[in-house]
Write an enzyme that holds these catalytic residues in place. Structure first.
Site, PDB file in Angstrom:
ATOM      1  N   ASP A  78       0.808  -1.227   0.000  1.00 35.81           N
ATOM      2  CA  ASP A  78       0.000   0.000   0.000  1.00 35.81           C
ATOM      3  C   ASP A  78       0.836   1.271   0.000  1.00 35.81           C
ATOM      4  O   ASP A  78       1.987   1.296   0.435  1.00 35.81           O
ATOM      5  CB  ASP A  78      -0.985   0.017   1.172  1.00 35.81           C
ATOM      6  CG  ASP A  78      -0.321  -0.210   2.526  1.00 35.81           C
ATOM      7  OD1 ASP A  78       0.702  -0.920   2.580  1.00 35.81           O
ATOM      8  OD2 ASP A  78      -0.820   0.332   3.528  1.00 35.81           O
ATOM      9  N   GLU A 116      -0.537  -2.237   4.983  1.00 37.47           N
ATOM     10  CA  GLU A 116       0.306  -2.198   6.192  1.00 37.47           C
ATOM     11  C   GLU A 116       0.098  -0.896   6.959  1.00 37.47           C
ATOM     12  O   GLU A 116       0.199  -0.851   8.183  1.00 37.47           O
ATOM     13  CB  GLU A 116       1.785  -2.350   5.799  1.00 37.47           C
ATOM     14  CG  GLU A 116       2.739  -2.470   6.988  1.00 37.47           C
ATOM     15  CD  GLU A 116       3.056  -1.139   7.657  1.00 37.47           C
ATOM     16  OE1 GLU A 116       3.147  -1.117   8.903  1.00 37.47           O
ATOM     17  OE2 GLU A 116       3.201  -0.119   6.949  1.00 37.47           O
TER      18      GLU A 116
HETATM   19 NI    NI Z   1       6.230   1.459   5.578  1.00 37.98          NI
END
Ligand code: NI
Length: 395
Positions: A77, A135
């Site tokens: 991401d 994440e």
């Molecule tokens: Ni990172």
């Protein structure tokens, strides 16, 4: 063939992949184009068992024979940041940017896989590649991937890296034990009784109680936690009141708690609650206290760290293996994998040499030295080979 030679062969390809991914940043759980790109690349490179849409937008694949023994994970991401680097391959998605280097993580992991495929006939076991969404946004993508059963029971070691612009390109940063903190959040609601600003005796003032509470909460760290154990409590938001002459009857405080030790972490809600309770009692104010468990601390396994260090010495030389002295109080959901499988999370130096104005993670001008992609791929590949050999020799 030496890993080093294989890396040189794929150097141009890896840099192209990095630039492609850098241009299509996507936010947590929306990594559709990124996942598609990863899947296509894995297919072109003849990886096996390619699965997509795992835990949302995740992708997994394997190489080698039998059940995977080693896993390598990359996060996918990007962030809601408008890129300001002016690079020719800047983000094409308005308001989104790979400002934490997850594009480099995906590239290095793909590169490691391409290199390891050259060694496939000599490989005494299989390797799993995990491309994980989200994440940056707790509760994160790692738990979703794990729920989707991607971690087979034969896995012995799991590896991941993170770009670190403050380490020069060509180096890696390694630390045994805790390298990143647990990142928990809390919300405190104070319920008093409002009234006229000139007649405080008729009220239960939550601003006075809350202000005292913000101070008092710091004594959890200074007086209740062992001074040799790192911990942070921060109240980052305090909302109450509407007008200068009205005493507020309600307030909301939000904060974060960072710890490295799992036992200390568990004890934090009780310690904080004790202080809230005492303060609220003394001001005659009611409260609710919600504690949200975030990512656990990232704790590296000693054996995996040792294997990584040896592998890195062979590939980039001992002078380029930097000891990370202290852990970061930032958080990372790779910890969920490490709770189940021993492994190591390390930093990949991406700082351009001789550059003094280094931009940190999440900055609109965040940049990496692309040569570091090869270092990341090489160190991951060598470490994987060494774990497979170690497991195979039974030592
Ligand atoms: Ni990172």
């Amino acid at each position: 063939m030496q890993i080093n030679d294989s890396i040189k062969d794929i150097s141009v390809k890896l840099k192209r992949i990095y630039r492609d991914l850098h241009q299509i940043p996507e936010l947590a759980f929306e990594e559709h184009r990124t996942a598609e790109y990863i899947k296509r690349t894995l297919e072109e490179e003849n990886f096996s068992n390619i699965h997509s849409e795992i835990g949302g937008t995740g992708v997994t694949a394997t190489i080698g024979k039998g059940e995977p023994i080693v896993a390598i994970r990359a996060d996918m991401d990007a962030l809601p940041i408008e890129e300001e680097t002016n690079l020719p391959y800047s983000s094409k998605h308005i308001g989104m940017m790979h400002a934490c280097g997850h594009d480099a993580h995906m590239t290095a992991v793909l590169g490691a896989g391409m290199v390891l495929k050259h060694e496939i006939n000599e490989l005494p076991g299989a390797i799993k590649f995990i491309f994980q969404p989200a994440e940056e946004t707790p509760p994160g993508g790692a738990q979703e991937m794990i729920k989707a059963n991607i971690l087979n029971k034969e896995l012995k070691t799991i590896l991941a890296l993170h770009t670190e612009p403050h380490l020069p390109s060509g180096t890696i940063g390694v630390k045994d034990g805790a390298i990143m903190a647990a990142a928990d959040m809390f919300t405190i609601k104070l319920i008093g009784s409002g009234g006229h600003g000139a007649m405080p005796h008729q009220t239960r003032d939550v601003i006075v109680a809350g202000s005292y509470l913000v101070q008092a909460i710091q004594t959890v760290i200074s007086r209740m936690v062992n001074p040799l154990q790192p911990a942070v409590v921060t109240v980052g938001s305090f909302n109450a009141g509407t007008k200068a002459n009205i005493i507020a009857g309600k307030a909301e405080l939000k904060g974060t708690v960072r710890t490295l030790d799992p036992k200390l972490r568990e004890s934090m809600p009780k310690l904080i609650d004790q202080v809230i309770n005492g303060v609220c009692n003394s001001y005659g104010v009611q409260y609710t206290f919600n504690y949200d468990w975030g990512y656990p601390p990232v704790i590296n396994d000693s054996t995996a760290v040792k294997t990584l260090r040896e592998a890195a010495k062979k590939t980039i030389g001992i002078e380029n293996v930097i000891n990370v002295d202290s852990p970061s109080m930032g958080g990372e959901d790779f910890s969920y994998y490490l709770e189940r499988i021993p492994g190591v999370y390390f930093y990949l130096g991406v700082g351009k040499r001789n550059q003094t104005d280094i931009k940190p993670w999440h900055h609109p001008c965040y940049q990496i030295d692309e040569e570091a992609l090869l270092v990341g791929a090489e160190v991951l590949a060598q470490t994987t080979m060494d774990v497979l050999r170690r497991e195979n020799s039974g030592s």
